[in-house]
Motif scaffolding. Structure first.
Motif, PDB file in Angstrom:
ATOM      1  N   GLU A 145       0.865  -1.176   0.000  1.00  0.00           N
ATOM      2  CA  GLU A 145       0.000   0.000   0.000  1.00  0.00           C
ATOM      3  C   GLU A 145       0.900   1.224   0.000  1.00  0.00           C
ATOM      4  OE1 GLU A 145      -2.867   0.093   3.121  1.00  0.00           O
ATOM      5  OE2 GLU A 145      -3.993  -1.644   2.378  1.00  0.00           O
ATOM      6  N   GLY A 146       1.104   1.815  -1.180  1.00  0.00           N
ATOM      7  CA  GLY A 146       2.018   2.948  -1.280  1.00  0.00           C
ATOM      8  C   GLY A 146       3.425   2.525  -0.930  1.00  0.00           C
ATOM      9  N   ASP A 147       3.996   3.187   0.080  1.00  0.00           N
ATOM     10  CA  ASP A 147       5.360   2.883   0.497  1.00  0.00           C
ATOM     11  C   ASP A 147       5.405   1.909   1.662  1.00  0.00           C
ATOM     12  OD1 ASP A 147       6.402   4.623  -1.405  1.00  0.00           O
ATOM     13  OD2 ASP A 147       6.262   6.350  -0.047  1.00  0.00           O
ATOM     14  N   GLU A 148       4.297   1.215   1.913  1.00  0.00           N
ATOM     15  CA  GLU A 148       4.249   0.311   3.050  1.00  0.00           C
ATOM     16  C   GLU A 148       3.908  -1.115   2.634  1.00  0.00           C
ATOM     17  OE1 GLU A 148       2.815   2.723   7.003  1.00  0.00           O
ATOM     18  OE2 GLU A 148       1.255   2.040   5.621  1.00  0.00           O
ATOM     19  N   LEU A 149       4.458  -2.043   3.385  1.00  0.00           N
ATOM     20  CA  LEU A 149       3.990  -3.425   3.364  1.00  0.00           C
ATOM     21  C   LEU A 149       2.951  -3.559   4.457  1.00  0.00           C
ATOM     22  CD1 LEU A 149       7.232  -5.583   3.050  1.00  0.00           C
ATOM     23  CD2 LEU A 149       5.255  -5.748   1.561  1.00  0.00           C
ATOM     24  N   VAL A 150       1.804  -4.140   4.138  1.00  0.00           N
ATOM     25  CA  VAL A 150       0.753  -4.326   5.131  1.00  0.00           C
ATOM     26  C   VAL A 150       0.576  -5.830   5.353  1.00  0.00           C
ATOM     27  CG1 VAL A 150      -1.657  -3.926   5.739  1.00  0.00           C
ATOM     28  CG2 VAL A 150      -0.399  -2.217   4.418  1.00  0.00           C
ATOM     29  N   LEU A 151       0.754  -6.234   6.590  1.00  0.00           N
ATOM     30  CA  LEU A 151       0.574  -7.631   6.981  1.00  0.00           C
ATOM     31  C   LEU A 151      -0.719  -7.740   7.769  1.00  0.00           C
ATOM     32  CD1 LEU A 151       1.696 -10.524   7.249  1.00  0.00           C
ATOM     33  CD2 LEU A 151       2.909  -9.762   9.304  1.00  0.00           C
ATOM     34  N   SER A 152      -1.615  -8.624   7.330  1.00  0.00           N
ATOM     35  CA  SER A 152      -2.918  -8.717   7.987  1.00  0.00           C
ATOM     36  C   SER A 152      -3.384 -10.166   8.051  1.00  0.00           C
ATOM     37  CB  SER A 152      -3.959  -7.876   7.243  1.00  0.00           C
ATOM     38  OG  SER A 152      -4.141  -8.363   5.911  1.00  0.00           O
ATOM     39  N   TRP A 153      -4.260 -10.414   9.010  1.00  0.00           N
ATOM     40  CA  TRP A 153      -4.913 -11.699   9.176  1.00  0.00           C
ATOM     41  C   TRP A 153      -6.403 -11.494   8.926  1.00  0.00           C
ATOM     42  CZ3 TRP A 153      -0.432 -10.498  11.461  1.00  0.00           C
ATOM     43  CH2 TRP A 153       0.533 -11.500  11.634  1.00  0.00           C
ATOM     44  N   PRO A 154      -6.967 -12.005   7.826  1.00  0.00           N
ATOM     45  CA  PRO A 154      -8.374 -11.749   7.503  1.00  0.00           C
ATOM     46  C   PRO A 154      -9.302 -12.068   8.667  1.00  0.00           C
ATOM     47  CG  PRO A 154      -7.283 -12.844   5.669  1.00  0.00           C
ATOM     48  CD  PRO A 154      -6.299 -12.836   6.810  1.00  0.00           C
ATOM     49  N   GLY A 155     -10.166 -11.098   8.971  1.00  0.00           N
ATOM     50  CA  GLY A 155     -11.119 -11.266  10.057  1.00  0.00           C
ATOM     51  C   GLY A 155     -10.566 -10.906  11.420  1.00  0.00           C
ATOM     52  N   HIS A 156      -9.295 -10.505  11.479  1.00  0.00           N
ATOM     53  CA  HIS A 156      -8.659 -10.184  12.759  1.00  0.00           C
ATOM     54  C   HIS A 156      -7.840  -8.909  12.591  1.00  0.00           C
ATOM     55  CE1 HIS A 156      -9.769 -14.131  14.459  1.00  0.00           C
ATOM     56  NE2 HIS A 156      -9.563 -14.567  13.242  1.00  0.00           N
ATOM     57  N   GLU A 161      -7.062  -6.519  14.471  1.00  0.00           N
ATOM     58  CA  GLU A 161      -6.176  -6.029  15.530  1.00  0.00           C
ATOM     59  C   GLU A 161      -4.721  -6.417  15.302  1.00  0.00           C
ATOM     60  OE1 GLU A 161      -5.851  -7.955  19.408  1.00  0.00           O
ATOM     61  OE2 GLU A 161      -7.527  -9.251  18.854  1.00  0.00           O
ATOM     62  N   PHE A 162      -4.478  -7.427  14.491  1.00  0.00           N
ATOM     63  CA  PHE A 162      -3.112  -7.889  14.285  1.00  0.00           C
ATOM     64  C   PHE A 162      -2.433  -7.256  13.072  1.00  0.00           C
ATOM     65  CE2 PHE A 162      -5.378 -11.706  16.114  1.00  0.00           C
ATOM     66  CZ  PHE A 162      -4.939 -11.467  17.412  1.00  0.00           C
ATOM     67  N   THR A 163      -3.113  -6.379  12.354  1.00  0.00           N
ATOM     68  CA  THR A 163      -2.557  -5.769  11.150  1.00  0.00           C
ATOM     69  C   THR A 163      -1.295  -4.969  11.476  1.00  0.00           C
ATOM     70  OG1 THR A 163      -4.733  -5.621  10.111  1.00  0.00           O
ATOM     71  CG2 THR A 163      -3.011  -4.174   9.251  1.00  0.00           C
ATOM     72  N   LYS A 164      -0.270  -5.146  10.662  1.00  0.00           N
ATOM     73  CA  LYS A 164       0.992  -4.442  10.820  1.00  0.00           C
ATOM     74  C   LYS A 164       1.316  -3.667   9.550  1.00  0.00           C
ATOM     75  CE  LYS A 164       2.616  -5.765  14.889  1.00  0.00           C
ATOM     76  NZ  LYS A 164       3.018  -4.803  15.948  1.00  0.00           N
ATOM     77  N   HIS A 165       1.794  -2.425   9.708  1.00  0.00           N
ATOM     78  CA  HIS A 165       2.244  -1.593   8.591  1.00  0.00           C
ATOM     79  C   HIS A 165       3.762  -1.471   8.685  1.00  0.00           C
ATOM     80  CE1 HIS A 165      -1.813  -0.082   7.346  1.00  0.00           C
ATOM     81  NE2 HIS A 165      -2.084  -0.472   8.585  1.00  0.00           N
ATOM     82  N   LEU A 166       4.458  -1.885   7.631  1.00  0.00           N
ATOM     83  CA  LEU A 166       5.918  -1.955   7.640  1.00  0.00           C
ATOM     84  C   LEU A 166       6.485  -1.139   6.486  1.00  0.00           C
ATOM     85  CD1 LEU A 166       6.002  -5.846   7.874  1.00  0.00           C
ATOM     86  CD2 LEU A 166       6.106  -4.283   9.806  1.00  0.00           C
ATOM     87  N   PRO A 167       7.662  -0.547   6.653  1.00  0.00           N
ATOM     88  CA  PRO A 167       8.302   0.138   5.517  1.00  0.00           C
ATOM     89  C   PRO A 167       8.515  -0.833   4.366  1.00  0.00           C
ATOM     90  CG  PRO A 167       9.434   0.634   7.581  1.00  0.00           C
ATOM     91  CD  PRO A 167       8.475  -0.484   7.877  1.00  0.00           C
ATOM     92  N   ALA A 168       8.254  -0.386   3.158  1.00  0.00           N
ATOM     93  CA  ALA A 168       8.406  -1.264   1.996  1.00  0.00           C
ATOM     94  C   ALA A 168       9.860  -1.624   1.750  1.00  0.00           C
ATOM     95  CB  ALA A 168       7.823  -0.601   0.752  1.00  0.00           C
ATOM     96  N   ALA A 169      10.779  -0.747   2.121  1.00  0.00           N
ATOM     97  CA  ALA A 169      12.208  -1.032   1.965  1.00  0.00           C
ATOM     98  C   ALA A 169      12.944  -0.320   3.087  1.00  0.00           C
ATOM     99  CB  ALA A 169      12.709  -0.554   0.602  1.00  0.00           C
ATOM    100  N   ASP A 170      13.634  -1.089   3.904  1.00  0.00           N
ATOM    101  CA  ASP A 170      14.320  -0.470   5.033  1.00  0.00           C
ATOM    102  C   ASP A 170      15.777  -0.913   5.154  1.00  0.00           C
ATOM    103  OD1 ASP A 170      12.888  -2.595   7.669  1.00  0.00           O
ATOM    104  OD2 ASP A 170      14.081  -3.063   5.906  1.00  0.00           O
ATOM    105  N   GLY A 171      16.276  -1.577   4.108  1.00  0.00           N
ATOM    106  CA  GLY A 171      17.679  -1.979   4.138  1.00  0.00           C
ATOM    107  C   GLY A 171      17.954  -3.205   4.974  1.00  0.00           C
TER     108      GLY A 171
END
Length: 308
Positions: A270-281, A283-293
């Motif tokens: 999503e744009g400059d982010e990686l989004v990690l999610s568990w469908p239906g849950h 609260e566990f969604t995480k937004h991560l930098p798309a590239a952080d070295g």
């Protein structure tokens, strides 16, 4: 981190490697884990059921320090040897678990019962279809338990040797979670609920745990929310789902209404982010930098442990 969600630092690199084709997902192993319940009768007013949890040793590479339930992988030997069976038919279990055959259903349920015995010393089996063993202590029982842990003895062989019937009516399927595709060791895990049989007691029999507790599901979830208890998403989600029930029996009766659609984490850009999610849950969604070295993901299978 505002809560106790276990989050490995190598995940962003592994997610990016999977998305770019540098990492190939490994197939998940079948596994089972059991939320063992007992009613809290210590006070003048019933306080609801408590659940048996173990804390993984902090030295472990996978989820060290996290609280989980007894559980582990399916032993393929339990697919092809019919065991003494009580409760719903294997065909009924196959339908409930969403598997293709009665043999596979037997193996999954056997894993749930075996792991509870191996890691908590509790055995959901008895000499007849309406009895359950009352005492699993003693040198001969411990020798069999250790042989099961070492995979020197199959669970089917253990039941045969002792003339026992697996009491599948004493547990019920509750949820199903699959380890994310970017993990090096993956499990397709069925979560079960079961009540502690009368006369039996739990103990910390797991080499992977440094502590065990009986705790109310709501208290455990609150501890996670405060950041006091470290847990993986499936553990937290199942604790929250258990919270409304006033007794272990109520929870077991509610199991048939629980959704066993597998929960599998998804990663997307999503744009400059990686989004990690568990469908239906959510609260566990995480937004991560798309590239952080970050460094490349560690090679090989460096993890170990409980799928819960």
């Amino acid at each position: 981190m505002s809560n106790g969600q276990w989050y490995p630092p190598e995940w962003p690199a592994r997610i990016r490697a999977l998305a770019s084709g540098e990492l190939t997902a490994v197939p998940p192993r079948r596994a089972a884990t059991v939320m063992l319940l007992r009613d809290d009768t210590s006070g003048p007013v019933p306080a609801g059921p408590t659940v048996h949890m173990l804390r993984r040793r902090t030295s472990m590479a996978f989820a060290g320090g996290a609280y989980a339930y007894p559980g582990g992988g399916v032993d393929p030997r339990d697919d092809d040897h019919l065991v003494g069976w009580a409760g719903p038919s294997l065909e009924d279990w196959a339908g409930r678990l969403g598997v293709d055959s009665s043999a596979e259903a037997q193996a999954v349920v056997c894993a749930a019962v075996r792991e509870t015995y191996e890691e908590a010393g509790v055995l959901l089996a008895g000499p007849t279809a309406d009895t359950v063993v009352s005492d699993t202590t003693g040198a001969d029982w411990e020798a069999d338990r250790e042989a099961l842990v070492a995979r020197e003895l199959s669970f089917a062989g253990f039941l045969d040797r002792r003339g026992l019937v697996l009491r599948s009516d004493l547990l019920a399927a509750w949820a199903r979670w699959i380890t994310p595709a970017f993990e090096p060791r993956r499990y397709d895990t069925w979560f079960f609920v079961a009540a502690l049989p009368e006369g039996q007691r739990t103990r910390n029999a797991s080499t992977e745990a440094d502590r065990t507790v009986w705790i109310r599901p709501g208290d455990a979830a609150d501890g996670y929310d405060k950041g006091d208890l470290l847990m993986m998403p499936p553990t937290v989600a199942t604790l929250r789902a258990l919270r409304p029930y006033g007794t272990a029996a109520e929870a077991l009766r509610a199991a048939d209404s629980q959704d066993l659609t597998p929960v599998l984490a998804e990663a997307r850009m999503e744009g400059d982010e990686l989004v990690l999610s568990w469908p239906g849950h959510d609260e566990f969604t995480k937004h991560l930098p798309a590239a952080d070295g970050s460094a490349s993901p560690p090679p090989g299978d460096a993890t170990d442990g409980n799928p819960s």
